[in-house]
Scaffold this motif. Structure first.
Motif, PDB file in Angstrom:
ATOM      1  N   THR A 171       0.746  -1.427  -0.095  1.00  0.00           N
ATOM      2  CA  THR A 171      -0.554   0.135  -0.135  1.00  0.00           C
ATOM      3  C   THR A 171       1.465   1.283  -0.181  1.00  0.00           C
ATOM      4  O   THR A 171       0.315   2.470   0.525  1.00  0.00           O
ATOM      5  CB  THR A 171      -0.853   0.749   0.945  1.00  0.00           C
ATOM      6  N   ALA A 172       1.775   1.428   0.078  1.00  0.00           N
ATOM      7  CA  ALA A 172       3.046   2.757   0.420  1.00  0.00           C
ATOM      8  C   ALA A 172       2.974   3.506  -0.867  1.00  0.00           C
ATOM      9  O   ALA A 172       2.547   2.823  -2.364  1.00  0.00           O
ATOM     10  CB  ALA A 172       4.371   2.247   0.650  1.00  0.00           C
ATOM     11  N   THR A 173       3.349   4.650  -1.264  1.00  0.00           N
ATOM     12  CA  THR A 173       3.407   4.981  -2.047  1.00  0.00           C
ATOM     13  C   THR A 173       5.230   5.625  -1.995  1.00  0.00           C
ATOM     14  O   THR A 173       5.505   6.154  -0.956  1.00  0.00           O
ATOM     15  CB  THR A 173       2.116   5.930  -2.454  1.00  0.00           C
ATOM     16  N   GLY A 174       5.872   5.397  -2.693  1.00  0.00           N
ATOM     17  CA  GLY A 174       6.932   6.340  -2.583  1.00  0.00           C
ATOM     18  C   GLY A 174       8.006   5.673  -2.090  1.00  0.00           C
ATOM     19  O   GLY A 174       7.543   4.391  -1.816  1.00  0.00           O
ATOM     20  N   HIS A 175       9.380   6.092  -2.831  1.00  0.00           N
ATOM     21  CA  HIS A 175      10.169   4.697  -2.012  1.00  0.00           C
ATOM     22  C   HIS A 175      10.876   4.460  -0.697  1.00  0.00           C
ATOM     23  O   HIS A 175      10.420   5.701   0.043  1.00  0.00           O
ATOM     24  CB  HIS A 175      11.128   5.365  -2.931  1.00  0.00           C
ATOM     25  N   GLN A 176      10.593   4.107  -0.043  1.00  0.00           N
ATOM     26  CA  GLN A 176      10.805   3.715   1.345  1.00  0.00           C
ATOM     27  C   GLN A 176      12.106   3.228   1.779  1.00  0.00           C
ATOM     28  O   GLN A 176      12.114   2.175   0.939  1.00  0.00           O
ATOM     29  CB  GLN A 176       9.646   3.265   1.916  1.00  0.00           C
ATOM     30  N   ARG A 177      12.941   3.485   2.639  1.00  0.00           N
ATOM     31  CA  ARG A 177      13.683   3.096   3.092  1.00  0.00           C
ATOM     32  C   ARG A 177      13.107   1.086   3.938  1.00  0.00           C
ATOM     33  O   ARG A 177      12.941   1.279   4.192  1.00  0.00           O
ATOM     34  CB  ARG A 177      15.028   3.533   3.832  1.00  0.00           C
ATOM     35  N   PRO A 178      14.393   0.203   3.400  1.00  0.00           N
ATOM     36  CA  PRO A 178      14.171  -1.345   4.235  1.00  0.00           C
ATOM     37  C   PRO A 178      14.413  -0.831   5.703  1.00  0.00           C
ATOM     38  O   PRO A 178      14.744  -0.044   5.866  1.00  0.00           O
ATOM     39  CB  PRO A 178      15.510  -1.590   3.543  1.00  0.00           C
TER      40      PRO A 178
END
Length: 352
Positions: free
Chosen positions: A327-334
Motif C-alpha cells: 500500500t506504500a507510495t513512493g520510495h521507502q527505506r528497507p
C-alpha cells in the motif's frame, strides 16, 4: 431467472445500469452512488455472479494474492510462521499462494517466476540459498515487493527482512551452559564447514540461521576465555539421521563433551535419540539444548531445554510489513526487524 454463468452484462441489465457502472460498483473503484452500488450488489447476489478476477486485476492493478516461498513446509517452524502470515493477510483480503522449495535454489527461482507471472501483489520468502538473490532482485525490479523471513539474502539490499537475532539466541544458550559449569560444549550444526568464515566477521546477510548461531557459539566461548575445539563442531545435514550420527561421533571422542547445543529442532531430535540409544543418562552424563518449542520436547524425559523462537510473531510481522509495502507510495527505506528468542530451561540441562 437462471443464475448459471451470469455475466456482468446480466448484472447491469437486472440493476438497470450500464455495464461500466456495474463494473465500478462491483470492483470498488471510480465514482458510483451508494444507492446504485447497493442495487448492483443486490443484482449480483440474486444472479450468483462471480467477478472475473483476472479482468478485475487488469483494472485495479491488484490480484489480492501474495506469494509465500519456504524451504520446508513440513517443518513446524514454517507451518507456524505461515499461520502468522495468513492471520494478518487474510483479514486484509489477501489469499496466499504457497510454494515449498525443498531447499533447492532452482525450485525457488521457478516459484518466484511463476508467482510474478501470476501478478501476486507481493512475496514473503525464506530463501533456499541466502547467498543467491538475483531472482528476487529481478522480481523487485519488476514492481513486486519482497519481504525476507528468517534469513537475509545477498543482492537484494532494498528488501525488508524479519529475522530472529540468532547471535543473541545462541549466546544465551551458551551462557546457560557456561553458568552451569560446562566447559566441554559441542555444537551440532549444518554450518560446520563455515567455522572459519563465521569467525571472521559479524555480517548476517547471505548466511543461514545455523551459521549465525554457530558464530554465537564461537563468540560465547571467546567471551568466556575458552578455545574453540574444532573436534566439538560437528557437521550434520538437515535431517535427523545425520544429526544422530553427529551426536554418536561426539560422544565417541576420547574426551567427549559434557553438553551439546543443536542449532535447530530437526538436529536436536536426532541428537536426543542418539543419546538415548547409547544408554547415556541425560542430563547426568550429557546436557542437551535445542531450538524451537515443539510438542515432542515436553513429551520426552527429561524434557528438552530449548531456545524458543517467536515463530508466529515472525510470520505476523512479515505479513504486516508486506501489506505496508503493497500500500506504500513512493520510495521507502528497507526495514530490517530482528526479534528476540528466549531460553526455556528444562530437565535436559543441569550443573556440571
Amino acid at each position: 431467472m437462471t443464475t448459471h454463468g451470469a455475466s456482468l452484462i446480466d448484472v447491469a441489465r437486472l440493476a438497470g445500469v450500464s455495464t461500466a457502472t456495474a463494473g465500478r460498483a462491483l470492483g470498488g473503484y471510480g465514482q458510483v452512488s451508494e444507492r446504485t452500488r447497493e442495487r448492483v450488489l443486490a443484482a449480483a447476489a440474486e444472479l450468483g455472479y462471480r467477478p472475473n478476477s483476472l479482468a478485475r486485476s487488469m483494472i485495479t492493478g491488484s490480484t489480492n494474492t501474495i506469494g509465500v516461498v519456504v524451504t520446508d513446509v513440513a517443518n513446524p517452524f514454517f507451518a507456524t510462521a505461515l499461520r502468522g502470515i495468513t492471520d494478518v493477510t487474510s483479514p486484509a483480503g489477501f489469499e496466499v499462494l504457497l510454494a515449498n522449495t525443498g531447499g533447492e535454489l532452482s525450485s525457488e527461482q521457478r516459484a518466484v517466476t511463476v508467482m510474478s507471472e501470476k501478478r501476486v501483489d507481493g512475496m514473503i520468502v525464506a530463501a533456499a540459498r541466502p547467498g543467491e538473490g538475483a531472482h528476487l532482485k529481478h522480481a523487485m525490479d519488476a514492481g513486486v515487493p519482497v519481504v525476507l523471513i528468517d534469513r537475509q539474502v545477498s543482492g537484494v539490499p532494498d528488501a525488508d527482512s524479519i529475522t530472529v537475532d540468532n547471535d543473541h539466541a545462541a549466546a544465551e544458550a551458551m551462557e546457560h551452559l557456561l553458568e552451569l559449569g560446562h566447559r566441554r560444549i559441542a555444537v551440532i550444526t549444518e554450518a560446520g564447514g563455515q567455522l572459519a568464515r563465521v569467525r571472521s566477521g559479524n555480517r548476517r546477510r547471505g548466511l543461514f540461521p545455523s551459521a549465525v548461531r554457530l558464530r554465537g557459539y564461537v563468540n560465547a566461548l571467546d567471551a568466556a576465555g575458552l578455545a574453540v575445539d574444532s573436534a566439538l563442531v560437528a557437521s550434520a545435514r538437515y535431517d535427523r539421521s545425520s544429526a544422530y550420527d553427529a551426536m554418536v561421533r561426539l560422544l565417541d571422542l576420547a574426551d567427549p563433551p559434557t553438553a551439546v547445543l543443536c542449532t535447530d529442532n530437526v538436529l536436536a531430535s536426532g541428537a536426543y535419540r542418539a543419546a538415548q540409544d547409547l544408554g547415556l543418562r541425560m542430563p547426568a552424563e550429557v546436557s542437551l539444548i535445542g531450538f524451537d518449542d515443539e510438542p515432542w520436547t515436553t513429551l520426552v524425559r527429561p524434557e528438552l531445554t530449548i531456545v524458543e523462537q517467536p515463530t508466529y510473531d515472525l510470520g505476523a510481522r512479515a505479513g504486516r510489513q508486506l501489506l505496508t509495502r503493497i500500500t506504500a507510495t513512493g520510495h521507502q527505506r528497507p526495514q530490517h526487524i530482528q526479534l528476540r528468542a528466549k531460553l526455556v530451561a528444562r530437565g535436559s540441562t543441569v550443573p556440571r
